[in-house]
Design an enzyme around this catalytic site. Sequence first.
Site, short mmCIF file in Angstrom:
data_model
loop_
_atom_site.label_atom_id
_atom_site.label_comp_id
_atom_site.label_asym_id
_atom_site.label_seq_id
_atom_site.Cartn_x
_atom_site.Cartn_y
_atom_site.Cartn_z
N ARG A 16 6.22 -10.49 -5.39
CA ARG A 16 5.45 -9.82 -4.34
C ARG A 16 5.73 -10.39 -2.95
NH1 ARG A 16 -0.56 -10.21 -6.13
NH2 ARG A 16 0.16 -12.25 -6.82
N GLU A 17 6.99 -10.72 -2.71
CA GLU A 17 7.35 -11.32 -1.43
C GLU A 17 7.02 -10.41 -0.25
OE1 GLU A 17 10.14 -13.12 -4.54
OE2 GLU A 17 9.25 -11.15 -4.12
N LYS A 19 4.71 -8.04 -0.09
CA LYS A 19 3.25 -7.98 0.06
C LYS A 19 2.76 -9.12 0.96
CE LYS A 19 -0.92 -9.12 -2.55
NZ LYS A 19 -1.84 -8.04 -2.11
N CYS A 525 -0.84 -4.10 -4.69
CA CYS A 525 -0.11 -4.07 -5.94
C CYS A 525 -1.11 -4.15 -7.10
CB CYS A 525 0.85 -5.26 -6.05
SG CYS A 525 2.12 -5.27 -4.78
N TRP A 570 -3.87 4.03 -15.82
CA TRP A 570 -3.40 2.89 -15.04
C TRP A 570 -2.88 1.76 -15.92
CZ3 TRP A 570 -7.57 2.49 -10.60
CH2 TRP A 570 -7.40 3.59 -9.74
N GLU A 614 -5.43 12.22 -11.37
CA GLU A 614 -4.06 11.73 -11.35
C GLU A 614 -3.32 12.01 -12.65
OE1 GLU A 614 -2.54 7.24 -11.89
OE2 GLU A 614 -3.73 7.62 -10.10
N HIS A 650 -16.96 7.18 -10.20
CA HIS A 650 -16.28 7.16 -8.89
C HIS A 650 -14.87 7.69 -9.07
CE1 HIS A 650 -14.85 5.90 -4.98
NE2 HIS A 650 -13.83 5.29 -5.57
N CYS A 652 -11.11 8.39 -6.83
CA CYS A 652 -10.35 8.08 -5.63
C CYS A 652 -9.77 9.35 -5.01
CB CYS A 652 -9.23 7.09 -5.96
SG CYS A 652 -9.83 5.44 -6.34
N HIS A 703 -9.62 1.32 3.22
CA HIS A 703 -8.19 1.06 3.24
C HIS A 703 -7.70 0.70 4.64
CE1 HIS A 703 -7.92 2.45 -0.87
NE2 HIS A 703 -8.56 3.54 -0.55
#
Length: 764
Positions: A16-17, A19, A525, A570, A614, A650, A652, A703
Amino acid sequence: MARFHNLGFPRIGAKRELKFALESYWKGLSSRDELKAVGAEQRKINWALQSALDLAPVGDFAFYDQVLDMSFTLGNLPSRVQGFHGDVLDNYFRVARGRSAQGAEAHAGCCGGVAAGEMTKWFDTNYHYIVPEFKADTAFNLDASRLLEQLAEARAQGVKAKPVIIGPVTYLALGKAKDDSDKLALLDRLLPVYVELLAKLAEEGVEWVQIDEPILVTELEAGWDAAFKKAYQALNTGKVKLLLATYFGQLQSNLPLVASLPVQGVHLDAINARDEVDALIRALPAQSVVSLGVINGRNIWKTDLTAVLNWLEPVAKQLGDRLWVAPSCSLLHVPVDLDSEQKLDGEIKSWLSYAKQKLAELSVLATALNQGLDAVRAELAANAAAVHARRNSPRVNNPAVKAAIAKLDAKLGQRKNPYEVRAAKQAELLKLPAFPTTTIGSFPQTAEIRHARSEFKAGRLDAAAYKTAMQAEIARCVKEQEALDLDVFVHGEAERNDMVEYFGEQLEGYAFSQFGWVQSYGSRCVKPPILFGDISRPKAMTVEWIKYAQSLTTKPMKGMLTGPVTILNWSFVRDDQPRSVSCYQLALAIREEVLDLEKAGINVIQIDEAALREGLPLRKAQWQEYLDWAVESFRITANGVTDDTQIHTHMCYSEFNDIIKSIADMDADVITIETSRSDMELLDAFKSFEYPNEIGPGVYDIHSPNIPNEEYMVKLMKLAAERVPAERLWVNPDCGLKTRQWSEVLPALTNMVQAAKALRAAAN
């Protein structure tokens, strides 16, 4: 000889560099040049991993999102950020997240916050893109610098480059008109910019350009097929060769359209559209390249290479050098490198393949097809052994779980009484005010929380000390909510690393990785758990934490759970049984947790189904089958409780219009949704359908680091009240707050509570 290529590679880095570089820059802790240097290094690493390919993608790297990159390449910037001074990258981040870096904005004060671009899911994945915005007067102006700079970098590294861009029709289809204009009317203005871009790439000596048109695997609305014909006639300049890439599904009725377009090659997702391979080959002109995606770019199981070769070898003999072989789609949707996993169960690890390993699988196929099976006999034998071991492992199959699924009864999914009866009982018990306030579940994951979790996992902090640390964070959350005067509390989820992984770690049939990170959006991520076998719940997963939180307050405390459909969508899901069966297994496991929470005295339970929409198939003709088992799974999970227990869910960012009936069929007492970026437009579906239950439209865009004021939130709630009766409205943020800082959350929630109180006063 067949050629081998890739459609895209993960950009976030094996550890995750990117990020961490992004978040450091946004906080003003590092410079723009340092961020760009990390990006350049990551591209260098990615290209090195793809050095054996005949063609490697260039332009698939993005600092936030590839669709947003395309908007900037096409000069399509929202008017609210046009004219800002500073680097292009700062405007880019303003569109993505509402502001750029502290250091980039501190000098002026004029650019400290704008409305971030709307965000939604990329087809049926958990990747989010920034939605292009259009108006009747939208103009396009080419800025090819990003792509040309990356092309020069790749060439300097000796990369056999294939630039990747999003096609014009998909770009328009994915965007949103901000007025009453027709998006297709912009095609004539858009195409010259694409022609100019292809000309510039031709000037740089580019032979092939990958032009992604995944909208072709959906049912095209009237006029869009003609738009494809018009677009590709214009792009057929002869200066470069175009590989039209489709993925995520089947072409079906669009196959003749694709075959008729004047492009030099077509990529087909042969994982999802294997049955269309022969038809596409027959339909394409005799000289066309046929690219077949034979390695799953969406899941992490090893490819059965022998099975692939058995059907691919005749195709290779038929097509010769017209055959290209690749993963089914960009590898953006899988983790980077399985070699990083040092703690993953060895047997399960032997069944897996991350992005780097998928390239190795591709290499085995290349060698087998071009040099013969003997050249890779050992590799094929090892692969076959791993595939066989997984299929026959007793860890995959649990007879008790299978027996429970066989006994499923429709009565499990039915509440005892309709909403109207339940609502009266819940109102009497909870005694909430008008416009009740709550949050969606998580509070900031502080450095202290992350440190305690890291120490606990490393064995340097024992279970008792970890429990004490987490209880201290829960107590802090309760104290802050008391001070804020919220109406329904949450415990803050300090003990949870991720809303899906947390549950996967505690369910039988799941494994979890250490470095299986996948980009969701920007620097965000996720680490999807690995659903490898039949699912069961050995013990309670959340009850102790929620009971402790409830003991600290007299206010209602929400039990927080992730729903079965979201856990499924997910996760990296097993591919040896229907997804519906895995979902029902999850539903039974989470149902046990719901009932235990109720027994523990928790009267409000939120079961998040953030990913319900999704998971929809990309073609509407297949939706109902999915919705039937998805909604039934939620109902099985939620509906064993008494009337007094209030069930929340909930969701998204999603367009709800076309599935609103199914959402109503879930029969949750309260649904909360993300609506702030759409100015409550997403509620139009709930108005036209006359949705009967309670709704919490988000008024705080979590966000973005921007802190909304009271007036803004009141305005949004008044817009909501035009669509939903005020007596059925809740006031809440868009989503959980784990990614934000307390310094942002507290003033935003203070404004939110004041907005609710102002609404109550105005109503009286």
